[in-house]
Design a protein around this motif. Structure first.
Motif, PDB file in Angstrom:
ATOM      1  N   ASP A 234     -14.963  52.902  39.054  1.00 31.34           N
ATOM      2  CA  ASP A 234     -14.289  51.851  39.834  1.00 31.34           C
ATOM      3  C   ASP A 234     -14.463  52.092  41.332  1.00 31.34           C
ATOM      4  O   ASP A 234     -14.566  51.149  42.114  1.00 31.34           O
ATOM      5  N   HIS A 271     -15.753  41.738  38.462  1.00 28.98           N
ATOM      6  CA  HIS A 271     -14.930  42.948  38.310  1.00 28.98           C
ATOM      7  C   HIS A 271     -15.736  44.158  38.791  1.00 28.98           C
ATOM      8  O   HIS A 271     -16.227  44.959  37.987  1.00 28.98           O
ATOM      9  N   LYS A 274     -12.791  48.962  42.512  1.00 26.57           N
ATOM     10  CA  LYS A 274     -11.709  48.940  43.503  1.00 26.57           C
ATOM     11  C   LYS A 274     -11.979  47.945  44.633  1.00 26.57           C
ATOM     12  O   LYS A 274     -11.077  47.282  45.136  1.00 26.57           O
ATOM     13  N   LYS A 278     -10.426  44.675  40.988  1.00 29.69           N
ATOM     14  CA  LYS A 278     -10.376  44.839  39.527  1.00 29.69           C
ATOM     15  C   LYS A 278     -11.676  45.446  39.005  1.00 29.69           C
ATOM     16  O   LYS A 278     -12.767  45.027  39.404  1.00 29.69           O
ATOM     17  N   THR A 282      -6.741  47.785  37.600  1.00 25.30           N
ATOM     18  CA  THR A 282      -6.424  46.740  38.571  1.00 25.30           C
ATOM     19  C   THR A 282      -5.808  47.389  39.802  1.00 25.30           C
ATOM     20  O   THR A 282      -5.035  48.349  39.671  1.00 25.30           O
ATOM     21  N   TYR A 283      -6.159  46.876  40.989  1.00 26.88           N
ATOM     22  CA  TYR A 283      -5.699  47.487  42.242  1.00 26.88           C
ATOM     23  C   TYR A 283      -4.958  46.457  43.089  1.00 26.88           C
ATOM     24  O   TYR A 283      -5.382  45.296  43.158  1.00 26.88           O
ATOM     25  N   LYS A 284      -3.888  46.935  43.762  1.00 29.28           N
ATOM     26  CA  LYS A 284      -3.125  46.025  44.627  1.00 29.28           C
ATOM     27  C   LYS A 284      -3.920  45.699  45.878  1.00 29.28           C
ATOM     28  O   LYS A 284      -3.832  44.632  46.435  1.00 29.28           O
ATOM     29  N   SER A 286      -7.828  46.718  48.211  1.00 27.15           N
ATOM     30  CA  SER A 286      -9.184  47.212  47.992  1.00 27.15           C
ATOM     31  C   SER A 286      -9.527  48.379  48.919  1.00 27.15           C
ATOM     32  O   SER A 286     -10.679  48.718  49.102  1.00 27.15           O
TER      33      SER A 286
END
Ligand SMILES: NC(=O)c1ccc[n+]([C@@H]2O[C@H](COP(=O)([O-])OP(=O)(O)OC[C@H]3O[C@@H](n4cnc5c(N)ncnc54)[C@H](O)[C@@H]3O)[C@@H](O)[C@H]2O)c1
Length: 291
Positions: A234, A271, A274, A278, A282-284, A286
């Motif tokens: 990721d 996808h 990071k 996603k 999943t990331y809040k 980047s």
């Protein structure tokens, strides 16, 4: 002691931003160029966040913050690198694009300037061949995230002078990094090992053997790695993973190096990991930085 005083970094994406932080932290005036202004603004914000975390963790003193940030200079204009002693390239992984950049840099930079490429998969000798100064050209492959990972794989091209390689090596040590020497081959040392390893983890998800969380937990617990393969992929980015696989597969022809179909599907779906928010997780946000 390194004779290098001013450092240029071209490309302020995933890798270039980390390399710029390493350089400014080591005390070098660091000139960062990116074609995209947004990435340059984000470097200033993200490096400030990174250094503040370093201070909170006792890895940096508070009075170092302002001088370190002031050593980071950003521009969209290549001419701002005109008196750098070394320029590290971290732009897109495309031979033609890299050649175009180095042709321009060769016009702009003085003859003593060393050119370095952070390429993961393209031959250093091939990139150097289009630079107009292949005798002062080295491979300098930082690991992700560069500001946290000490390893730098350094490789000379076929025409690199010993003097230029030694100078780049001493500079790397002065950054506080740990260089290792490798031949000019795709994957160098680390990716020769990591690509099949990561692909096997992806194939486990593809075939439903285990969930990404459990694969990472198993590998970290059993092997003492700081990061599991799914989290690492990721961070690397699905698009970069695909390029790495293609390069390694063309070199070794090993089935384990071939790009798993799931990677291609994830790229098609956006996808990317990071950087797109996603990937396997999943990331809040980047942001690629930690302290
Ligand atoms: N992502 C990784 O895990 C990783 C690890 C080690 C090495 N690398 C290598 O580092 C290099 C950069 O990879 P990345 O993942 O940081 O890519 P990235 O896409 O995150 O960033 C590339 C940056 O270069 C800029 N750029 C592109 N062409 C430019 C030009 N001509 N002039 C100025 N700026 C330009 C883009 O705007 C972008 O900000 C590649 O060669 C890659 O193989 C990547």
């Amino acid at each position: 002691m390194s004779s290098i005083k001013k450092v240029g970094v071209v490309g302020c994406g995933t890798m270039g931003s980390g390399i710029a932080i390493v350089s400014a932290r080591a005390g070098y005036e660091t000139y960062v160029v990116d074609a995209n202004d947004k990435n340059l603004s984000s470097l200033i914000k993200q490096s400030s966040d990174f250094f503040n975390k370093s201070i909170a963790r006792g890895k940096m003193s508070a009075d170092q913050l302002e001088p370190t940030l002031h050593r980071l200079h950003t521009s969209t204009v290549l001419q701002s690198l005109s008196d750098c002693d070394i320029v590290i390239e971290a732009i897109f992984e495309d031979l033609q694009v890299k050649h175009q950049l180095f042709e321009k840099l060769n016009q702009i930079c003085p003859s003593h300037t060393i050119f370095a490429s952070n390429t993961s998969t393209i031959s250093i000798t091939e990139i150097a061949g289009g630079s107009g100064r292949d005798h002062r050209f080295v491979g300098m492959h930082f690991c992700l995230p560069a500001q946290l990972m000490k390893l730098v794989e350094m490789s000379p091209g076929l025409n690199t002078s010993e003097e230029a390689f030694q100078k780049a090596w001493d500079f790397c040590v002065s950054l506080g990094q740990t260089p290792v020497k490798t031949q000019d081959t795709p994957g160098f040392i680390l990716n020769y090992f990591l690509i099949p390893f990561n692909n096997n983890a992806i194939r486990m998800v593809e075939s439903g053997v285990a969930e990404p969380e459990d694969i990472d937990k198993a590998i970290k617990t059993a092997m003492g790695y700081a990061m599991g393969p799914m989290q690492l992929i990721d961070l690397v980015g699905m698009d970069t993973q695909k390029l790495l696989c293609q390069a390694m597969h063309s070199l070794t022809n090993e089935p384990d190096s071939a790009c798993p179909p799931l990677v291609k599907r994830m790229i098609a779906a956006g996808h990317l990991g990071k950087k797109s928010g996603k990937g396997f997780f999943t990331y809040k946000d980047s942001k690629m930085f930690g302290a």
